[in-house]
Design a protein around this motif. Structure first.
Motif, mmCIF file in Angstrom:
data_model
loop_
_atom_site.group_PDB
_atom_site.id
_atom_site.type_symbol
_atom_site.label_atom_id
_atom_site.label_comp_id
_atom_site.label_asym_id
_atom_site.label_seq_id
_atom_site.Cartn_x
_atom_site.Cartn_y
_atom_site.Cartn_z
ATOM 1 N N ASN A 112 -18.626 4.731 -32.946
ATOM 2 C CA ASN A 112 -17.415 5.542 -32.771
ATOM 3 C C ASN A 112 -16.521 5.465 -33.999
ATOM 4 O OD1 ASN A 112 -18.161 6.355 -30.211
ATOM 5 N ND2 ASN A 112 -17.082 4.694 -29.182
ATOM 6 N N ILE A 113 -16.372 4.272 -34.568
ATOM 7 C CA ILE A 113 -15.537 4.101 -35.764
ATOM 8 C C ILE A 113 -16.128 4.882 -36.933
ATOM 9 C CG2 ILE A 113 -14.783 2.435 -37.508
ATOM 10 C CD1 ILE A 113 -14.545 0.370 -35.228
ATOM 11 N N LEU A 114 -17.456 4.774 -37.129
ATOM 12 C CA LEU A 114 -18.107 5.462 -38.241
ATOM 13 C C LEU A 114 -17.971 6.974 -38.110
ATOM 14 C CD1 LEU A 114 -21.361 3.315 -38.641
ATOM 15 C CD2 LEU A 114 -19.328 3.289 -40.100
ATOM 16 N N PHE A 115 -18.178 7.497 -36.905
ATOM 17 C CA PHE A 115 -18.077 8.939 -36.722
ATOM 18 C C PHE A 115 -16.636 9.431 -36.788
ATOM 19 C CE2 PHE A 115 -22.526 9.082 -35.514
ATOM 20 C CZ PHE A 115 -22.889 10.307 -36.025
ATOM 21 N N ASN A 116 -15.679 8.578 -36.455
ATOM 22 C CA ASN A 116 -14.280 8.956 -36.645
ATOM 23 C C ASN A 116 -13.983 9.141 -38.124
ATOM 24 O OD1 ASN A 116 -13.164 9.195 -34.062
ATOM 25 N ND2 ASN A 116 -13.042 6.991 -33.819
ATOM 26 N N ALA A 117 -14.574 8.273 -38.955
ATOM 27 C CA ALA A 117 -14.393 8.423 -40.402
ATOM 28 C C ALA A 117 -15.007 9.723 -40.892
ATOM 29 C CB ALA A 117 -15.011 7.229 -41.131
ATOM 30 N N TYR B 199 -17.922 11.397 -49.399
ATOM 31 C CA TYR B 199 -18.764 12.518 -49.001
ATOM 32 C C TYR B 199 -20.196 12.055 -48.746
ATOM 33 C CZ TYR B 199 -20.611 17.289 -48.972
ATOM 34 O OH TYR B 199 -21.205 18.472 -48.617
ATOM 35 N N TRP B 200 -20.701 11.165 -49.587
ATOM 36 C CA TRP B 200 -22.050 10.612 -49.398
ATOM 37 C C TRP B 200 -22.153 9.938 -48.034
ATOM 38 C CZ3 TRP B 200 -23.792 5.670 -48.440
ATOM 39 C CH2 TRP B 200 -25.152 5.440 -48.598
ATOM 40 N N PHE B 201 -21.152 9.119 -47.701
ATOM 41 C CA PHE B 201 -21.156 8.431 -46.411
ATOM 42 C C PHE B 201 -21.137 9.431 -45.265
ATOM 43 C CE2 PHE B 201 -18.313 7.310 -42.897
ATOM 44 C CZ PHE B 201 -19.062 6.307 -42.292
ATOM 45 N N MET B 202 -20.315 10.473 -45.376
ATOM 46 C CA MET B 202 -20.211 11.475 -44.327
ATOM 47 C C MET B 202 -21.557 12.146 -44.102
ATOM 48 S SD MET B 202 -17.760 14.863 -44.199
ATOM 49 C CE MET B 202 -18.831 15.881 -45.203
#
Length: 471
Positions: free
Chosen positions: A362-367, A100-103
């Motif tokens: 793109n990878i980070l936002f997919n997560a 959640y912190w990462f998001m």
């Protein structure tokens, strides 16, 4: 289930009131996505997108009711991460909290970048300049006593709610031909209720599934309210129903007054369906008004996310998931180093979005996109497991209805949404990416838990108060 120590360290502040929590919950879910992205779901599903919003709304109402049940009984700055650890152990609390912190950190970067770009256009300067000014302002707000943060969020949310109420009133007037220069289409746009069939409805559901995300920040803030248990109980009840009315009402009028084929993702305030409908009523300066509202929505979200991430890190530092330095409180009982760390990572997030490799972004936002699925699923499972314990303690100010049937139905709805995302090629990578991230964090959490040297600290016990009788 873990048995936490009851030792209490220095306490966080407790300057938030029920009105702060209620408006914070409303404001967190009323983001720029509502004003710019509503047309995507309507374009995909037609007026039947209302069914998608109803399904998504019911799902979030159930999740929030379960989270409210736990939060009212055990107010905690770690919120659902704390409850996951209480229910399943360190691996669950560690993985859910850091996910959640990462998001939030990734979303923070997007919020301030978007707000800065709009404000830069107003003043004819590069977007990073007003963005930096806003970051400095909210640094001061978040380093001051928590009451100041609550007031900022209250008035930010008040403006957004006020705009939505005004929009609903004007839209109703347009529907009933109360504006002389506009001829209402009535409900003619509803004649083809589901133009793209079940597949369009499924795409619409994916487009709106996470529209209500952000309400959970209320339960993080509850630990710093004057009467945590009572405040969270009142705030959860108020927020979940009002949000549903605002979203469903807005979507109903947009689908009625604008043809679905004319809608899609709005790239600017001028293209927003809200702007277009207010334009029918010949509201002067409507584009600038909507730009201001969108900037307020972005800045409000950024402010709330600084708060939430800093309190999570503070909670982690007590549970052995983050360095002890983040336990440090200022004279105003604000976790000063935790706030600073959130701002540092927000800057890193902005830098990645401006200068980082496109594939990485793109990878980070997919997560980010799939993280809420995991969080909702774990909230549901934690509630199912902790309910008998909390009931035995007599602390249930909020109760999830139909236990255990409705909680399990909610869990399977979340799983079904995940399967729907796997079916959709454009959303599949979100599920795969977040599944890998959650598995890796769970393994790391298990290792961290095995090597901890301190006894468990449950931040839900950092502030205690007499439990009121269960309803």
């Amino acid at each position: 289930m873990t048995t936490p120590s009851t030792g209490s360290p220095a306490q966080l502040g407790h300057g938030l009131k029920t009105r702060h929590l209620t408006m914070m919950g409303l404001g967190s879910a009323i983001g720029a996505g509502l004003f710019l992205g509503t047309g995507v779901g309507i374009n995909a599903a037609g007026p039947a997108v209302l069914l998608s919003y109803i399904v998504a709304g019911i799902l979030v109402v159930f999740v929030m009711q379960m989270l409210g049940e736990m939060a009212a009984a055990r107010p905690a700055s770690g919120s659902f991460a704390t409850y996951a650890r209480m229910a399943f152990g360190n691996w669950a609390g560690f993985s859910l909290g850091w996910l959640y912190w990462f998001m939030l950190i990734m979303v923070m970067g997007a919020e301030i970048t978007g707000a800065g770009a709009i404000m830069g256009q107003w003043f004819g300067v590069p977007g990073w300049i007003p963005g930096l000014v806003a970051v400095c302002l909210f640094t001061v707000v978040n380093l001051a006593a928590v009451r100041g943060f609550g007031e900022f969020e209250y008035w930010f949310a008040f403006i957004k709610v006020g705009v939505l109420v005004l929009f609903l009133i004007i839209s109703a007037g347009l529907m009933f031909n109360l504006f002389p220069n506009y001829e209402s289409p009535g409900l003619s746009n509803y004649s083809d209720f589901m133009p793209n069939g079940i597949s369009g409805l499924a795409v619409g559901l994916l487009a709106v599934a996470f529209a209500f995300g952000g309400i959970e920040i209320v339960t993080i803030a509850a630990a710093e309210s004057e009467k945590p248990s009572e405040s969270i109980a009142a705030a959860v009840r108020a927020v979940i129903w009002r949000i549903s009315v605002f979203y469903l009402g807005s979507v109903f009028f947009i689908a009625a007054l604008l043809p679905p084929s004319d809608l899609g993702q709005a790239e600017s305030a001028e293209e927003s369906p809200f702007t277009r409908i207010l334009g029918f009523a010949e509201i002067p300066g409507v584009v600038l008004i909507m730009e201001i509202v969108i900037v307020i929505a972005l800045l409000s979200a950024f402010n709330a996310q600084i708060y939430a991430t800093s309190r999570l890190v503070y909670s982690f530092s007590h549970q052995g998931y983050a360095p002890k330095v983040f336990r440090k409180l200022s004279a105003g009982r604000v976790p000063i180093f935790a706030v600073v760390s959130s701002l540092v990572f927000a800057f890193i997030s902005v830098a990645l979005q401006v200068w980082g490799p496109a594939n990485l972004i793109n990878i980070l936002f997919n997560a980010v996109g799939g993280s809420l699925l995991v969080i909702w699923a774990m909230i549901t499972l934690s509630s199912i497991r902790l309910r008998p314990v909390l009931e035995k303690e007599g602390k249930l100010l909020v109760r999830m209805w139909g236990y255990p049937v409705l909680p399990w139905i909610t869990f399977f709805l979340v799983v079904g949404l995940g399967l729907l995302m796997l079916w959709d090629e454009s959303a599949r990578l979100q599920v795969v990416t977040v599944a890998i991230a959650f598995a890796a964090l769970s393994l790391l959490g298990w290792v961290v838990g095995k090597n901890r040297t301190e006894p468990d600290y449950d931040d839900s016990l950092a502030r205690t108060e007499p439990a009121a009788p269960a309803n």
